[in-house]
Design a protein around this motif. Sequence first.
Motif, PDB file in Angstrom:
ATOM      1  N   LEU A 150      12.158  34.958  31.851  1.00  0.00           N
ATOM      2  CA  LEU A 150      11.791  33.546  31.709  1.00  0.00           C
ATOM      3  C   LEU A 150      12.753  32.824  30.768  1.00  0.00           C
ATOM      4  O   LEU A 150      13.230  31.724  31.058  1.00  0.00           O
ATOM      5  N   LEU A 151      13.053  33.464  29.640  1.00  0.00           N
ATOM      6  CA  LEU A 151      13.971  32.847  28.676  1.00  0.00           C
ATOM      7  C   LEU A 151      15.343  32.631  29.298  1.00  0.00           C
ATOM      8  O   LEU A 151      15.967  31.585  29.107  1.00  0.00           O
ATOM      9  N   GLN A 152      15.798  33.634  30.055  1.00  0.00           N
ATOM     10  CA  GLN A 152      17.101  33.499  30.726  1.00  0.00           C
ATOM     11  C   GLN A 152      17.085  32.326  31.708  1.00  0.00           C
ATOM     12  O   GLN A 152      18.060  31.579  31.818  1.00  0.00           O
ATOM     13  N   ALA A 153      15.962  32.185  32.399  1.00  0.00           N
ATOM     14  CA  ALA A 153      15.863  31.100  33.382  1.00  0.00           C
ATOM     15  C   ALA A 153      15.936  29.738  32.692  1.00  0.00           C
ATOM     16  O   ALA A 153      16.569  28.803  33.193  1.00  0.00           O
ATOM     17  N   VAL A 154      15.301  29.628  31.524  1.00  0.00           N
ATOM     18  CA  VAL A 154      15.327  28.349  30.805  1.00  0.00           C
ATOM     19  C   VAL A 154      16.727  28.057  30.279  1.00  0.00           C
ATOM     20  O   VAL A 154      17.227  26.932  30.378  1.00  0.00           O
ATOM     21  N   ILE A 155      17.372  29.084  29.736  1.00  0.00           N
ATOM     22  CA  ILE A 155      18.743  28.900  29.229  1.00  0.00           C
ATOM     23  C   ILE A 155      19.665  28.466  30.367  1.00  0.00           C
ATOM     24  O   ILE A 155      20.440  27.514  30.242  1.00  0.00           O
ATOM     25  N   HIS A 156      19.530  29.166  31.463  1.00  0.00           N
ATOM     26  CA  HIS A 156      20.362  28.844  32.629  1.00  0.00           C
ATOM     27  C   HIS A 156      20.105  27.405  33.090  1.00  0.00           C
ATOM     28  O   HIS A 156      21.041  26.647  33.365  1.00  0.00           O
ATOM     29  N   GLY A 157      18.833  27.052  33.147  1.00  0.00           N
ATOM     30  CA  GLY A 157      18.473  25.703  33.589  1.00  0.00           C
ATOM     31  C   GLY A 157      18.992  24.624  32.657  1.00  0.00           C
ATOM     32  O   GLY A 157      19.466  23.575  33.096  1.00  0.00           O
ATOM     33  N   LEU A 158      18.929  24.895  31.361  1.00  0.00           N
ATOM     34  CA  LEU A 158      19.412  23.904  30.387  1.00  0.00           C
ATOM     35  C   LEU A 158      20.915  23.709  30.509  1.00  0.00           C
ATOM     36  O   LEU A 158      21.418  22.596  30.385  1.00  0.00           O
ATOM     37  N   ARG A 159      21.621  24.803  30.753  1.00  0.00           N
ATOM     38  CA  ARG A 159      23.083  24.687  30.906  1.00  0.00           C
ATOM     39  C   ARG A 159      23.418  23.816  32.105  1.00  0.00           C
ATOM     40  O   ARG A 159      24.433  23.128  32.121  1.00  0.00           O
ATOM     41  N   ALA A 160      22.530  23.872  33.108  1.00  0.00           N
ATOM     42  CA  ALA A 160      22.839  23.197  34.381  1.00  0.00           C
ATOM     43  C   ALA A 160      22.496  21.707  34.375  1.00  0.00           C
ATOM     44  O   ALA A 160      23.034  20.954  35.173  1.00  0.00           O
ATOM     45  N   ILE A 161      21.631  21.287  33.483  1.00  0.00           N
ATOM     46  CA  ILE A 161      21.209  19.878  33.544  1.00  0.00           C
ATOM     47  C   ILE A 161      22.305  18.962  32.985  1.00  0.00           C
ATOM     48  O   ILE A 161      23.117  19.373  32.175  1.00  0.00           O
TER      49      ILE A 161
ATOM     50  N   ASP B 158       5.296  12.229  19.904  1.00  0.00           N
ATOM     51  CA  ASP B 158       6.188  11.875  21.000  1.00  0.00           C
ATOM     52  C   ASP B 158       6.591  13.145  21.729  1.00  0.00           C
ATOM     53  O   ASP B 158       6.792  14.180  21.105  1.00  0.00           O
ATOM     54  N   PHE B 159       6.685  13.037  23.018  1.00  0.00           N
ATOM     55  CA  PHE B 159       7.099  14.225  23.761  1.00  0.00           C
ATOM     56  C   PHE B 159       7.957  13.841  24.946  1.00  0.00           C
ATOM     57  O   PHE B 159       7.916  12.710  25.434  1.00  0.00           O
ATOM     58  N   GLY B 160       8.743  14.793  25.378  1.00  0.00           N
ATOM     59  CA  GLY B 160       9.605  14.601  26.534  1.00  0.00           C
ATOM     60  C   GLY B 160       9.502  15.806  27.450  1.00  0.00           C
ATOM     61  O   GLY B 160       8.845  16.803  27.120  1.00  0.00           O
ATOM     62  N   ARG B 161      10.149  15.695  28.585  1.00  0.00           N
ATOM     63  CA  ARG B 161      10.014  16.736  29.613  1.00  0.00           C
ATOM     64  C   ARG B 161      11.382  17.027  30.224  1.00  0.00           C
ATOM     65  O   ARG B 161      12.176  16.116  30.456  1.00  0.00           O
ATOM     66  N   ILE B 162      11.625  18.295  30.456  1.00  0.00           N
ATOM     67  CA  ILE B 162      12.841  18.704  31.175  1.00  0.00           C
ATOM     68  C   ILE B 162      12.400  19.610  32.318  1.00  0.00           C
ATOM     69  O   ILE B 162      11.756  20.644  32.074  1.00  0.00           O
ATOM     70  N   THR B 163      12.698  19.209  33.531  1.00  0.00           N
ATOM     71  CA  THR B 163      12.407  20.092  34.661  1.00  0.00           C
ATOM     72  C   THR B 163      13.558  21.075  34.791  1.00  0.00           C
ATOM     73  O   THR B 163      14.674  20.712  35.148  1.00  0.00           O
ATOM     74  N   ILE B 164      13.259  22.323  34.437  1.00  0.00           N
ATOM     75  CA  ILE B 164      14.276  23.378  34.442  1.00  0.00           C
ATOM     76  C   ILE B 164      14.554  23.820  35.870  1.00  0.00           C
ATOM     77  O   ILE B 164      15.680  24.064  36.266  1.00  0.00           O
TER      78      ILE B 164
END
Lengths: 122, 195
Positions: A111-122, B70-76
């Motif tokens: 799960l953590l890897q998926a979030v890291i990967h997703g953050l890099r991609a946004i 305050d809060f925000g959202r990021i769709t991963i």
Amino acid sequence: MNAEDWESGWLDEEAGPVVRPYAITGGRVDPAGFDLIAHVVATVDDPARGQTPEQRAILAAAARPCAVVEVAAIVDLPLGVVRVLLADLHADGLIERYDPPSTPDGPTEQLLQAVIHGLRAI
Amino acid sequence: MASGRSDRAAVPQALKILVAGGFGVGKTTLVSSVSEISPLRTEEVLTSAGEETDDINGVETKRTTTVAMDFGRITIAPHLVLYLFGTPGQDRFMFLWDELASGSLGAVVMADTRRLADSFNVIDYFERRGTPFMVAVNCFDGVRTHTSTQVRTALDLEQHVPVVLCDARERESVKEVLITLLEYILRTGGASATK
């Protein structure tokens, strides 16, 4: 300022809520503990019958899956109030409730890897 | 008709990270830099549980106080959504924190080098609770007047706690902060301490 202006003007945002927040819930406080990021979804498209304006607003906000905290922000009511109203709606079968999974051991590496990967991609 | 409308698969898994720090340190700015929605605000009314610590000196007629979050959202990913909560750092709002920290991945403690002491109670809280946290020093004016080592020393942090300098207004900078936190949790397994 004429009378009409006065009437429409004195209850601006600065005046705060006209109804004290917990009057909406009949004085009840949060019974069921909806998690902030639990998601709720309305089960019916047209919740016309018997709901208060606040409940209708909540159902409209939850037409699609929506986090409890987002519902509260959208309908502009305190969280605690929204939770009480959600509990009522849930008891009446008008919303479905999806709690975040309990993770006593913390998030998985995957799960953590998926979030890291997703953050890099946004 | 009253059931089966929603598709369970359409409900994303929701995660949260706390963004904590003193008043005016840039929590909402940081959240808005990476959030896909304008930061939303929700309020809670202080109830009797909070009354004792709620400082209403000089506001004798006001019986209730609201706490804004305050809060925000990021769709991963379509099935994965990350919420960032900017949490009031003052002691009197601590009663909110147990709920916020519960089930969270971890926390970013934002610090301002001009007011480092504002971060002490927040850091104490996460250390006591065992919530994985890092410190992000917000360099408002782009001038990095202190090194991360100086900040670490001043805050008396353990060596393993990440300290980074960031600009809360810059999306890439904030992304790096969040990734640093997640990699730290991954590395230390610190998340297992989050209850």
